[in-house]
Design a protein around this motif. Structure first.
Motif, PDB file in Angstrom:
ATOM      1  N   LYS A  38       0.980  -1.428  -0.021  1.00 30.16           N
ATOM      2  CA  LYS A  38      -0.204  -0.099   0.171  1.00 30.16           C
ATOM      3  C   LYS A  38       0.686   1.555   0.011  1.00 30.16           C
ATOM      4  CE  LYS A  38      -1.037   0.298   5.475  1.00 30.16           C
ATOM      5  NZ  LYS A  38      -2.242   0.588   5.560  1.00 30.16           N
ATOM      6  N   ASN A  39       2.317   1.318   0.490  1.00 27.35           N
ATOM      7  CA  ASN A  39       3.101   2.724   0.306  1.00 27.35           C
ATOM      8  C   ASN A  39       4.157   1.953  -0.515  1.00 27.35           C
ATOM      9  OD1 ASN A  39       4.237   0.435   2.451  1.00 27.35           O
ATOM     10  ND2 ASN A  39       3.911   2.547   3.960  1.00 27.35           N
ATOM     11  N   TRP A  40       4.028   1.257  -1.609  1.00 29.27           N
ATOM     12  CA  TRP A  40       5.346   1.545  -2.667  1.00 29.27           C
ATOM     13  C   TRP A  40       5.870   1.876  -3.237  1.00 29.27           C
ATOM     14  CZ3 TRP A  40       5.234   1.870  -7.379  1.00 29.27           C
ATOM     15  CH2 TRP A  40       4.012   2.113  -7.880  1.00 29.27           C
ATOM     16  N   LYS A  41       5.080   3.296  -2.978  1.00 25.91           N
ATOM     17  CA  LYS A  41       5.703   4.114  -3.718  1.00 25.91           C
ATOM     18  C   LYS A  41       7.121   4.737  -3.272  1.00 25.91           C
ATOM     19  CE  LYS A  41       1.484   5.451  -6.534  1.00 25.91           C
ATOM     20  NZ  LYS A  41       0.951   5.940  -6.323  1.00 25.91           N
ATOM     21  N   GLN A  42       6.519   5.244  -1.264  1.00 28.75           N
ATOM     22  CA  GLN A  42       7.962   5.245  -0.247  1.00 28.75           C
ATOM     23  C   GLN A  42       8.749   5.296  -1.081  1.00 28.75           C
ATOM     24  OE1 GLN A  42       5.745   5.456   2.918  1.00 28.75           O
ATOM     25  NE2 GLN A  42       4.999   7.776   2.961  1.00 28.75           N
ATOM     26  N   VAL A  43       9.175   3.900  -0.837  1.00 25.92           N
ATOM     27  CA  VAL A  43       9.909   3.182  -1.067  1.00 25.92           C
ATOM     28  C   VAL A  43      10.888   2.842  -2.064  1.00 25.92           C
ATOM     29  CG1 VAL A  43       8.870  -0.209  -1.598  1.00 25.92           C
ATOM     30  CG2 VAL A  43      11.091   0.382   0.133  1.00 25.92           C
ATOM     31  N   VAL A  44      10.213   3.222  -3.387  1.00 26.83           N
ATOM     32  CA  VAL A  44      10.341   3.267  -4.532  1.00 26.83           C
ATOM     33  C   VAL A  44      11.262   5.090  -4.758  1.00 26.83           C
ATOM     34  CG1 VAL A  44       9.762   2.986  -7.369  1.00 26.83           C
ATOM     35  CG2 VAL A  44       8.880   1.701  -5.864  1.00 26.83           C
ATOM     36  N   ILE A  45      10.631   6.176  -4.180  1.00 25.23           N
ATOM     37  CA  ILE A  45      11.374   6.823  -4.384  1.00 25.23           C
ATOM     38  C   ILE A  45      12.553   6.858  -3.233  1.00 25.23           C
ATOM     39  CG2 ILE A  45      10.713   9.221  -2.921  1.00 25.23           C
ATOM     40  CD1 ILE A  45       7.975   8.749  -3.940  1.00 25.23           C
ATOM     41  N   LEU A  46      12.588   6.386  -2.609  1.00 28.30           N
ATOM     42  CA  LEU A  46      13.550   5.814  -1.293  1.00 28.30           C
ATOM     43  C   LEU A  46      14.547   5.605  -2.058  1.00 28.30           C
ATOM     44  CD1 LEU A  46      12.162   4.567   2.394  1.00 28.30           C
ATOM     45  CD2 LEU A  46      13.741   6.565   1.545  1.00 28.30           C
ATOM     46  N   ALA A  47      14.948   4.064  -2.637  1.00 26.80           N
ATOM     47  CA  ALA A  47      15.376   3.222  -3.661  1.00 26.80           C
ATOM     48  C   ALA A  47      15.860   4.158  -5.104  1.00 26.80           C
ATOM     49  CB  ALA A  47      14.876   2.365  -4.260  1.00 26.80           C
ATOM     50  N   THR A  48      15.057   5.491  -4.909  1.00 25.92           N
ATOM     51  CA  THR A  48      15.321   6.004  -6.571  1.00 25.92           C
ATOM     52  C   THR A  48      16.854   7.028  -5.484  1.00 25.92           C
ATOM     53  OG1 THR A  48      13.166   5.828  -8.170  1.00 25.92           O
ATOM     54  CG2 THR A  48      14.864   7.978  -8.509  1.00 25.92           C
ATOM     55  N   ILE A  49      16.725   7.757  -4.781  1.00 21.85           N
ATOM     56  CA  ILE A  49      17.126   9.097  -4.158  1.00 21.85           C
ATOM     57  C   ILE A  49      18.769   8.313  -3.719  1.00 21.85           C
ATOM     58  CG2 ILE A  49      17.553   9.984  -1.373  1.00 21.85           C
ATOM     59  CD1 ILE A  49      14.866  10.490  -1.185  1.00 21.85           C
ATOM     60  N   PHE A  50      18.333   6.029  -3.552  1.00 21.57           N
ATOM     61  CA  PHE A  50      19.793   5.525  -3.368  1.00 21.57           C
ATOM     62  C   PHE A  50      20.595   5.435  -4.745  1.00 21.57           C
ATOM     63  CE2 PHE A  50      21.898   1.880  -3.279  1.00 21.57           C
ATOM     64  CZ  PHE A  50      23.091   2.074  -1.442  1.00 21.57           C
ATOM     65  N   THR A  51      19.858   5.559  -5.442  1.00 23.33           N
ATOM     66  CA  THR A  51      20.202   5.181  -6.578  1.00 23.33           C
ATOM     67  C   THR A  51      21.421   6.564  -7.549  1.00 23.33           C
ATOM     68  OG1 THR A  51      18.960   3.471  -7.590  1.00 23.33           O
ATOM     69  CG2 THR A  51      19.625   5.047  -9.602  1.00 23.33           C
ATOM     70  N   VAL A  52      20.476   7.577  -7.296  1.00 24.75           N
ATOM     71  CA  VAL A  52      20.835   8.919  -6.955  1.00 24.75           C
ATOM     72  C   VAL A  52      22.330   9.258  -6.633  1.00 24.75           C
ATOM     73  CG1 VAL A  52      20.957  11.241  -7.648  1.00 24.75           C
ATOM     74  CG2 VAL A  52      18.649  10.640  -7.906  1.00 24.75           C
ATOM     75  N   ALA A  53      22.310   9.325  -5.161  1.00 28.33           N
ATOM     76  CA  ALA A  53      23.292   9.315  -4.502  1.00 28.33           C
ATOM     77  C   ALA A  53      24.334   8.790  -4.511  1.00 28.33           C
ATOM     78  CB  ALA A  53      23.106   9.210  -3.014  1.00 28.33           C
ATOM     79  N   HIS A  54      24.069   6.818  -4.791  1.00 25.99           N
ATOM     80  CA  HIS A  54      25.234   6.284  -5.467  1.00 25.99           C
ATOM     81  C   HIS A  54      26.106   6.589  -7.264  1.00 25.99           C
ATOM     82  CE1 HIS A  54      26.414   2.573  -7.207  1.00 25.99           C
ATOM     83  NE2 HIS A  54      26.465   1.871  -6.000  1.00 25.99           N
TER      84      HIS A  54
END
Length: 195
Positions: A38-54
């Protein structure tokens, strides 16, 4: 040019899914386990933040802006995994269901920088012959993002099965997975301890 782009997408995808270097999978599992579909969008946003920082740390290294001691980074990577899992455990034990998404986002960005520097030497060797570095960086970032979303969806699916099908209490599931991640991370910490 397009062949190079696809090569780096594949490289990014395989980098995350490499079972021989499962630190990325452990970190993403620790990051995603408190979430549900139900809150998958939040964790995908976190993954995107991780990707950008990586990829930011890869770019800083590729363009010779910043170099970091590899030994220290190799130790800090399992530290980030353990801290993420311990944070999950802390939230469960303190009964703090929701910690601010901004705090988690900042921590994820910082941890992404660390993980990126861990891969920078190998990435720089691959790009030694490349005249321009933007296409490889964008391809690599795309591959990372695809594989991270795949891992997150698998974790969310496992959480759904455990909690909604097998009726395991949510807190017990998060606690069990987080403790397992900490236990798996301890040997990594011992092997990479720089002092």
């Amino acid at each position: 040019m397009m062949n190079d782009f696809w090569f780096y997408i594949k490289l990014g995808f395989e980098h995350v899914l490499d079972l021989g270097a499962y630190d990325h999978i452990l970190f993403l599992t620790a990051l995603a386990v408190p979430f549900s579909f139900k809150n998958w969008k939040q964790v995908v946003i976190l993954a995107t933040i991780f990707t950008v920082a990586h990829c930011t740390s890869l770019a800083l290294s590729a363009y010779d802006v910043l170099k970091v001691d590899v030994g220290l980074i190799e130790f800090l990577i399992p530290v980030t995994i353990a801290l993420t899992a311990l944070f999950n455990i802390y939230r469960i034990l303190k009964n703090e269901g929701n910690t601010g998404i901004y705090f988690i986002g900042l921590a994820t960005a910082f941890f992404g920088l660390i993980h990126g520097f861990g891969f920078s030497n190998y990435f720089n060797m691959l790009m030694a012959e490349e005249e321009q570095k933007l296409t490889p960086l964008l391809g690599f970032a795309t591959g990372i993002e695809f594989s991270q979303v795949a891992i997150i969806m698998i974790v969310l699916l496992l959480a759904f099965v455990a909690q909604d099908v097998l009726r395991l209490k949510r807190n017990y599931f998060i606690l069990a997975v987080s403790i397992l991640i900490v236990l798996v991370t301890i040997p990594m910490l011992m092997d990479t301890f720089p002092f």
